[in-house]
Structures are given as C-alpha cells and as structure tokens.
Design an enzyme around this catalytic site. Structure first.
Site, PDB file in Angstrom:
ATOM      1  N   ASP A 261      30.039 101.039 -26.809  1.00 15.19           N
ATOM      2  CA  ASP A 261      29.058 100.079 -27.333  1.00 15.19           C
ATOM      3  C   ASP A 261      29.235  98.746 -26.606  1.00 15.19           C
ATOM      4  O   ASP A 261      30.353  98.287 -26.391  1.00 15.19           O
ATOM      5  CB  ASP A 261      29.269  99.897 -28.841  1.00 15.19           C
ATOM      6  CG  ASP A 261      28.109  99.185 -29.508  1.00 15.19           C
ATOM      7  OD1 ASP A 261      27.422  99.798 -30.330  1.00 15.19           O
ATOM      8  OD2 ASP A 261      27.896  97.986 -29.194  1.00 15.19           O
TER       9      ASP A 261
ATOM     10  N   GLY B  46      20.011  98.147 -40.430  1.00 18.36           N
ATOM     11  CA  GLY B  46      20.217  97.428 -39.181  1.00 18.36           C
ATOM     12  C   GLY B  46      20.033  98.251 -37.938  1.00 18.36           C
ATOM     13  O   GLY B  46      20.557  97.895 -36.870  1.00 18.36           O
ATOM     14  N   GLN B  47      19.273  99.358 -38.022  1.00 17.38           N
ATOM     15  CA  GLN B  47      19.031 100.131 -36.796  1.00 17.38           C
ATOM     16  C   GLN B  47      18.262  99.263 -35.802  1.00 17.38           C
ATOM     17  O   GLN B  47      17.226  98.683 -36.148  1.00 17.38           O
ATOM     18  CB  GLN B  47      18.236 101.413 -37.090  1.00 17.38           C
ATOM     19  CG  GLN B  47      18.060 102.292 -35.851  1.00 17.38           C
ATOM     20  CD  GLN B  47      17.315 103.605 -36.133  1.00 17.38           C
ATOM     21  OE1 GLN B  47      16.783 103.803 -37.234  1.00 17.38           O
ATOM     22  NE2 GLN B  47      17.285 104.471 -35.140  1.00 17.38           N
ATOM     23  N   SER B  48      18.771  99.162 -34.594  1.00 15.16           N
ATOM     24  CA  SER B  48      18.120  98.333 -33.582  1.00 15.16           C
ATOM     25  C   SER B  48      17.669  99.140 -32.382  1.00 15.16           C
ATOM     26  O   SER B  48      16.823  98.677 -31.616  1.00 15.16           O
ATOM     27  CB  SER B  48      19.056  97.209 -33.134  1.00 15.16           C
ATOM     28  OG  SER B  48      20.241  97.737 -32.574  1.00 15.16           O
TER      29      SER B  48
ATOM     30  N   HIS C 117      21.976 107.739 -32.859  1.00 15.08           N
ATOM     31  CA  HIS C 117      23.311 107.609 -32.279  1.00 15.08           C
ATOM     32  C   HIS C 117      24.334 107.522 -33.395  1.00 15.08           C
ATOM     33  O   HIS C 117      24.114 106.860 -34.409  1.00 15.08           O
ATOM     34  CB  HIS C 117      23.412 106.372 -31.381  1.00 15.08           C
ATOM     35  CG  HIS C 117      22.830 105.124 -31.977  1.00 15.08           C
ATOM     36  ND1 HIS C 117      21.480 104.890 -32.005  1.00 15.08           N
ATOM     37  CD2 HIS C 117      23.423 104.054 -32.562  1.00 15.08           C
ATOM     38  CE1 HIS C 117      21.254 103.720 -32.574  1.00 15.08           C
ATOM     39  NE2 HIS C 117      22.415 103.186 -32.941  1.00 15.08           N
ATOM     40  N   LEU C 118      25.455 108.175 -33.177  1.00 15.75           N
ATOM     41  CA  LEU C 118      26.613 108.006 -34.047  1.00 15.75           C
ATOM     42  C   LEU C 118      27.453 106.868 -33.498  1.00 15.75           C
ATOM     43  O   LEU C 118      27.792 106.860 -32.311  1.00 15.75           O
ATOM     44  CB  LEU C 118      27.475 109.276 -34.067  1.00 15.75           C
ATOM     45  CG  LEU C 118      26.872 110.568 -34.589  1.00 15.75           C
ATOM     46  CD1 LEU C 118      27.943 111.664 -34.561  1.00 15.75           C
ATOM     47  CD2 LEU C 118      26.342 110.389 -36.002  1.00 15.75           C
TER      48      LEU C 118
HETATM   49  P1  DGP Z   1      22.142 100.260 -34.164  1.00 13.40           P
HETATM   50  O1  DGP Z   1      22.058  98.802 -34.559  1.00 13.40           O
HETATM   51  O2  DGP Z   1      22.784 101.114 -35.225  1.00 13.40           O
HETATM   52  O3  DGP Z   1      20.789 100.770 -33.728  1.00 13.40           O
HETATM   53  O4  DGP Z   1      23.123 100.307 -32.935  1.00 13.40           O
HETATM   54  C1  DGP Z   1      22.748  99.999 -31.641  1.00 13.40           C
HETATM   55  C2  DGP Z   1      24.008  99.702 -30.866  1.00 13.40           C
HETATM   56  O5  DGP Z   1      23.688  99.760 -29.491  1.00 13.40           O
HETATM   57  C3  DGP Z   1      24.587  98.317 -31.111  1.00 13.40           C
HETATM   58  O6  DGP Z   1      25.889  98.453 -31.688  1.00 13.40           O
HETATM   59  C4  DGP Z   1      24.681  97.671 -29.747  1.00 13.40           C
HETATM   60  C5  DGP Z   1      24.469  98.824 -28.791  1.00 13.40           C
HETATM   61  N1  DGP Z   1      23.724  98.487 -27.607  1.00 13.40           N
HETATM   62  C6  DGP Z   1      22.547  97.825 -27.548  1.00 13.40           C
HETATM   63  N2  DGP Z   1      22.140  97.727 -26.268  1.00 13.40           N
HETATM   64  C7  DGP Z   1      23.086  98.347 -25.511  1.00 13.40           C
HETATM   65  C8  DGP Z   1      23.225  98.572 -24.117  1.00 13.40           C
HETATM   66  O7  DGP Z   1      22.391  98.196 -23.285  1.00 13.40           O
HETATM   67  N3  DGP Z   1      24.340  99.225 -23.701  1.00 13.40           N
HETATM   68  C9  DGP Z   1      25.281  99.668 -24.591  1.00 13.40           C
HETATM   69  N4  DGP Z   1      26.337 100.295 -24.075  1.00 13.40           N
HETATM   70  N5  DGP Z   1      25.183  99.486 -25.908  1.00 13.40           N
HETATM   71  C10 DGP Z   1      24.092  98.824 -26.362  1.00 13.40           C
END
Ligand code: DGP
Length: 114
Positions: free
Chosen positions: A30, A93-95, A100-101
């Site tokens: 992440d 808070g899904q972004s 994804h887990l």
């Molecule tokens: P969620 O908020 O549950 O949808 O988690 C999305 C996650 O994705 C968040 O913890 C940050 C991560 N993330 C967002 N953009 C990127 C990226 O460009 N690369 C990586 N490795 N992670 C990312």
C-alpha cells in the site's frame, strides 16, 4: 477496466511494489501504509465492489484470501496476528473501486476500528 488504478497496476502500466503474483491475483505494498506490513491483494479481474461478486467468483475470493495468508506467512505475522479488511463504499472509506484485501500486521491493532 481502462480508468481503474488497480487494473493499471495489475497490467504494470503504473508502478507498484509487487510482492506476490499468480494467475488470478496480484499483491503490492500500500502506498500509504497503516502498519509495518500493509499489502493490498487484488484480483486480476476487475470487480468494483464486493456487491459485484457473482457465483463464478467463489474460487477467486478463496484465492484472494489464500494469497493474503501466504503473504502473512512470508512476513512472519501469521503467528502474532494480522488483520484483513475490505472497505465497501463511502461509510467504510472505499476509495479505489477494484476490490482489494488490506493485509495489515506487525503491530497491535485496536478494536473497534475507527
Ligand atoms: P480503500 O480506501 O479501502 O479503497 O483502499 C485503497 C488503498 O489503496 C489505500 O490504502 C491507499 C492505496 N493506494 C491508493 N493509490 C495507490 C497507488 O497508486 N499505489 C498503491 N500501491 N497503493 C495505492
């Protein structure tokens, strides 16, 4: 899906620190880690949310969890413990709308989560 961030990571069109790959799943660090281990496990197939999973995806869901377990074992967090989270929609808070887990460990986790 052409405008999906995690599809682009799966297709290696944008960089990520990939830690695991198999025929159906990809896992990467992440970008904003919330724990010493914070790995995201995604299906290669685009599935926007948990609500979009169908009966044909039952094996895929198992593969996501088994990949997460393999990563936890490789990191040595299976013994002490780790947390697996999937956020769904706004209140959680899904972004990124490609399921994804979050596999997080290496520190004590609070409960309930924020
Ligand atoms: P969620 O908020 O549950 O949808 O988690 C999305 C996650 O994705 C968040 O913890 C940050 C991560 N993330 C967002 N953009 C990127 C990226 O460009 N690369 C990586 N490795 N992670 C990312």
């Amino acid at each position: 899906m052409s405008d999906c961030l995690f599809c682009k990571i799966v297709e290696k069109k944008i960089p990520a620190r990939i830690v695991h790959e198999d025929a159906d799943t990809v896992a990467f660090e992440d970008v904003n880690p919330q724990a010493p281990t914070h790995v995201l496990v995604v299906p290669r197939k685009h599935v926007a949310t948990m609500m979009d999973l169908g009966p044909d995806d039952d094996a895929l869901v198992g593969k996501l969890f088994r990949a997460g377990a393999a990563i936890a074992k490789a990191r040595g967090i299976d013994g002490p413990g780790y947390r697996v989270v999937m956020n769904h929609n706004r209140d959680a808070g899904q972004s990124v709308f490609h399921i994804h887990l979050h596999v997080m460990g290496g520190r004590r986790m609070g409960w309930p989560p924020g």
